[in-house]
Scaffold this motif. Structure first.
Motif, PDB file in Angstrom:
ATOM      1  N   LEU A  57     -14.366  26.101  29.726  1.00 26.19           N
ATOM      2  CA  LEU A  57     -13.888  24.745  29.450  1.00 26.19           C
ATOM      3  C   LEU A  57     -14.016  24.416  27.968  1.00 26.19           C
ATOM      4  O   LEU A  57     -15.017  24.745  27.334  1.00 26.19           O
ATOM      5  N   ALA A  58     -13.007  23.747  27.439  1.00 27.29           N
ATOM      6  CA  ALA A  58     -13.024  23.309  26.050  1.00 27.29           C
ATOM      7  C   ALA A  58     -12.895  21.788  26.015  1.00 27.29           C
ATOM      8  O   ALA A  58     -12.128  21.219  26.803  1.00 27.29           O
ATOM      9  N   PRO A  59     -13.639  21.136  25.137  1.00 27.68           N
ATOM     10  CA  PRO A  59     -13.499  19.680  25.034  1.00 27.68           C
ATOM     11  C   PRO A  59     -12.058  19.291  24.691  1.00 27.68           C
ATOM     12  O   PRO A  59     -11.344  20.049  24.032  1.00 27.68           O
ATOM     13  N   ALA A  60     -11.647  18.134  25.154  1.00 27.12           N
ATOM     14  CA  ALA A  60     -10.312  17.634  24.843  1.00 27.12           C
ATOM     15  C   ALA A  60     -10.217  17.345  23.351  1.00 27.12           C
ATOM     16  O   ALA A  60     -11.142  16.799  22.760  1.00 27.12           O
ATOM     17  N   VAL A  61      -9.111  17.735  22.764  1.00 24.68           N
ATOM     18  CA  VAL A  61      -8.860  17.475  21.352  1.00 24.68           C
ATOM     19  C   VAL A  61      -7.603  16.622  21.270  1.00 24.68           C
ATOM     20  O   VAL A  61      -6.594  16.939  21.884  1.00 24.68           O
ATOM     21  N   GLY A  62      -7.680  15.529  20.533  1.00 24.72           N
ATOM     22  CA  GLY A  62      -6.520  14.652  20.423  1.00 24.72           C
ATOM     23  C   GLY A  62      -6.317  13.833  21.682  1.00 24.72           C
ATOM     24  O   GLY A  62      -7.252  13.550  22.425  1.00 24.72           O
ATOM     25  N   GLU A  63      -5.081  13.476  21.941  1.00 27.78           N
ATOM     26  CA  GLU A  63      -4.746  12.639  23.092  1.00 27.78           C
ATOM     27  C   GLU A  63      -4.856  13.437  24.392  1.00 27.78           C
ATOM     28  O   GLU A  63      -4.371  14.539  24.487  1.00 27.78           O
ATOM     29  N   HIS A  64      -5.513  12.857  25.373  1.00 31.95           N
ATOM     30  CA  HIS A  64      -5.672  13.471  26.694  1.00 31.95           C
ATOM     31  C   HIS A  64      -4.961  12.574  27.699  1.00 31.95           C
ATOM     32  O   HIS A  64      -4.958  11.348  27.554  1.00 31.95           O
ATOM     33  N   PRO A  65      -4.363  13.146  28.757  1.00 40.47           N
ATOM     34  CA  PRO A  65      -3.652  12.314  29.739  1.00 40.47           C
ATOM     35  C   PRO A  65      -4.530  11.246  30.402  1.00 40.47           C
ATOM     36  O   PRO A  65      -4.001  10.261  30.904  1.00 40.47           O
ATOM     37  N   TRP A  66      -5.841  11.431  30.414  1.00 40.54           N
ATOM     38  CA  TRP A  66      -6.728  10.474  31.069  1.00 40.54           C
ATOM     39  C   TRP A  66      -7.536   9.640  30.085  1.00 40.54           C
ATOM     40  O   TRP A  66      -8.494   8.970  30.480  1.00 40.54           O
ATOM     41  N   THR A  67      -7.149   9.627  28.810  1.00 40.09           N
ATOM     42  CA  THR A  67      -7.854   8.819  27.825  1.00 40.09           C
ATOM     43  C   THR A  67      -7.837   7.352  28.255  1.00 40.09           C
ATOM     44  O   THR A  67      -6.796   6.820  28.637  1.00 40.09           O
ATOM     45  N   GLY A  68      -9.003   6.720  28.235  1.00 43.29           N
ATOM     46  CA  GLY A  68      -9.128   5.308  28.593  1.00 43.29           C
ATOM     47  C   GLY A  68      -9.297   5.046  30.075  1.00 43.29           C
ATOM     48  O   GLY A  68      -9.534   3.924  30.487  1.00 43.29           O
ATOM     49  N   ASP A  82     -20.030   9.063  34.493  1.00 42.15           N
ATOM     50  CA  ASP A  82     -20.106   9.493  33.102  1.00 42.15           C
ATOM     51  C   ASP A  82     -19.325  10.799  33.009  1.00 42.15           C
ATOM     52  O   ASP A  82     -19.779  11.832  33.487  1.00 42.15           O
ATOM     53  N   VAL A  83     -18.123  10.742  32.442  1.00 43.22           N
ATOM     54  CA  VAL A  83     -17.265  11.922  32.402  1.00 43.22           C
ATOM     55  C   VAL A  83     -16.968  12.346  30.975  1.00 43.22           C
ATOM     56  O   VAL A  83     -16.991  11.535  30.057  1.00 43.22           O
ATOM     57  N   THR A  84     -16.674  13.625  30.830  1.00 45.55           N
ATOM     58  CA  THR A  84     -16.213  14.195  29.571  1.00 45.55           C
ATOM     59  C   THR A  84     -14.846  14.797  29.826  1.00 45.55           C
ATOM     60  O   THR A  84     -14.689  15.636  30.731  1.00 45.55           O
ATOM     61  N   LEU A  85     -13.861  14.364  29.071  1.00 46.27           N
ATOM     62  CA  LEU A  85     -12.516  14.913  29.201  1.00 46.27           C
ATOM     63  C   LEU A  85     -12.489  16.316  28.603  1.00 46.27           C
ATOM     64  O   LEU A  85     -13.105  16.560  27.562  1.00 46.27           O
ATOM     65  N   VAL A  86     -11.797  17.220  29.277  1.00 47.16           N
ATOM     66  CA  VAL A  86     -11.671  18.594  28.785  1.00 47.16           C
ATOM     67  C   VAL A  86     -10.191  18.931  28.644  1.00 47.16           C
ATOM     68  O   VAL A  86      -9.327  18.280  29.230  1.00 47.16           O
ATOM     69  N   ASP A  87      -9.909  19.964  27.852  1.00 48.63           N
ATOM     70  CA  ASP A  87      -8.538  20.429  27.687  1.00 48.63           C
ATOM     71  C   ASP A  87      -8.024  20.850  29.057  1.00 48.63           C
ATOM     72  O   ASP A  87      -8.598  21.740  29.688  1.00 48.63           O
ATOM     73  N   PRO A  88      -6.972  20.219  29.571  1.00 43.51           N
ATOM     74  CA  PRO A  88      -6.510  20.511  30.940  1.00 43.51           C
ATOM     75  C   PRO A  88      -5.740  21.832  31.040  1.00 43.51           C
ATOM     76  O   PRO A  88      -4.537  21.853  31.279  1.00 43.51           O
ATOM     77  N   GLN A  89      -6.457  22.927  30.858  1.00 46.93           N
ATOM     78  CA  GLN A  89      -5.851  24.254  30.916  1.00 46.93           C
ATOM     79  C   GLN A  89      -6.429  25.120  32.029  1.00 46.93           C
ATOM     80  O   GLN A  89      -5.734  25.990  32.551  1.00 46.93           O
ATOM     81  N   LEU A  90      -7.693  24.895  32.402  1.00 44.52           N
ATOM     82  CA  LEU A  90      -8.336  25.753  33.394  1.00 44.52           C
ATOM     83  C   LEU A  90      -7.875  25.401  34.807  1.00 44.52           C
ATOM     84  O   LEU A  90      -7.971  24.256  35.238  1.00 44.52           O
ATOM     85  N   VAL A  91      -7.378  26.404  35.508  1.00 43.55           N
ATOM     86  CA  VAL A  91      -6.976  26.257  36.907  1.00 43.55           C
ATOM     87  C   VAL A  91      -8.108  26.785  37.772  1.00 43.55           C
ATOM     88  O   VAL A  91      -8.704  27.822  37.470  1.00 43.55           O
ATOM     89  N   VAL A  92      -8.415  26.047  38.840  1.00 41.42           N
ATOM     90  CA  VAL A  92      -9.440  26.480  39.791  1.00 41.42           C
ATOM     91  C   VAL A  92      -8.859  26.488  41.193  1.00 41.42           C
ATOM     92  O   VAL A  92      -7.918  25.753  41.493  1.00 41.42           O
ATOM     93  N   GLU A  93      -9.424  27.333  42.026  1.00 39.85           N
ATOM     94  CA  GLU A  93      -9.059  27.391  43.441  1.00 39.85           C
ATOM     95  C   GLU A  93     -10.098  26.578  44.204  1.00 39.85           C
ATOM     96  O   GLU A  93     -11.302  26.747  43.992  1.00 39.85           O
TER      97      GLU A  93
END
Length: 133
Positions: A57-68, A82-93
């Protein structure tokens, strides 16, 4: 009455706490307009699973679809997670119960099976896609 559970994929958009000390994954899928929609959260993760996920997982950089956006602890709860937005690239099953709420989100927390680095976000079924078990 019985529950129907299926295995499917989702995209990690945020985590509770931090990627280094994550507790649960907040999952999404893209809808027909290309918007990442929140679809559900995992049950608390086993400590053995969190180390491998933290590396992927990588922290979100710039605008994230769930910002705010805020996320609550559960149905009818006003407790904000208490959430941390991450770069939405990792797919999980994940293993999901096919029950959904009125907005199309999974009604119950899901169980993580494994990360799927072999898949991209475009391989994930769209938000609202029907599942069969």
């Amino acid at each position: 009455m019985f529950k129907v559970r299926v295995t499917t994929e989702a995209i990690v958009g945020a985590v509770t706490d931090t990627p280094a000390a994550l507790r649960t994954l907040l999952l999404g899928r893209y809808d027909g307009t290309g918007r990442l929609r929140y679809t559900g959260r995992t049950v608390p993760l086993a400590r053995t699973a969190t180390a491998a996920l933290a590396e992927a997982l990588a922290p979100a950089v710039g605008e994230h679809p769930w910002t705010g956006r805020t996320f609550t602890a559960g149905w009818g709860s006003r407790d904000v997670l208490d959430v941390t937005l991450v770069d939405p690239q990792l797919v999980v099953e994940v293993d999901v119960d096919v029950a959904r709420d009125g907005a199309g989100r999974w009604r119950h927390p899901v169980r993580l099976h494994r990360p799927r680095p072999d898949l991209t976000a475009s391989d994930v079924p769209p938000f609202g896609a029907r599942m069969t078990g």
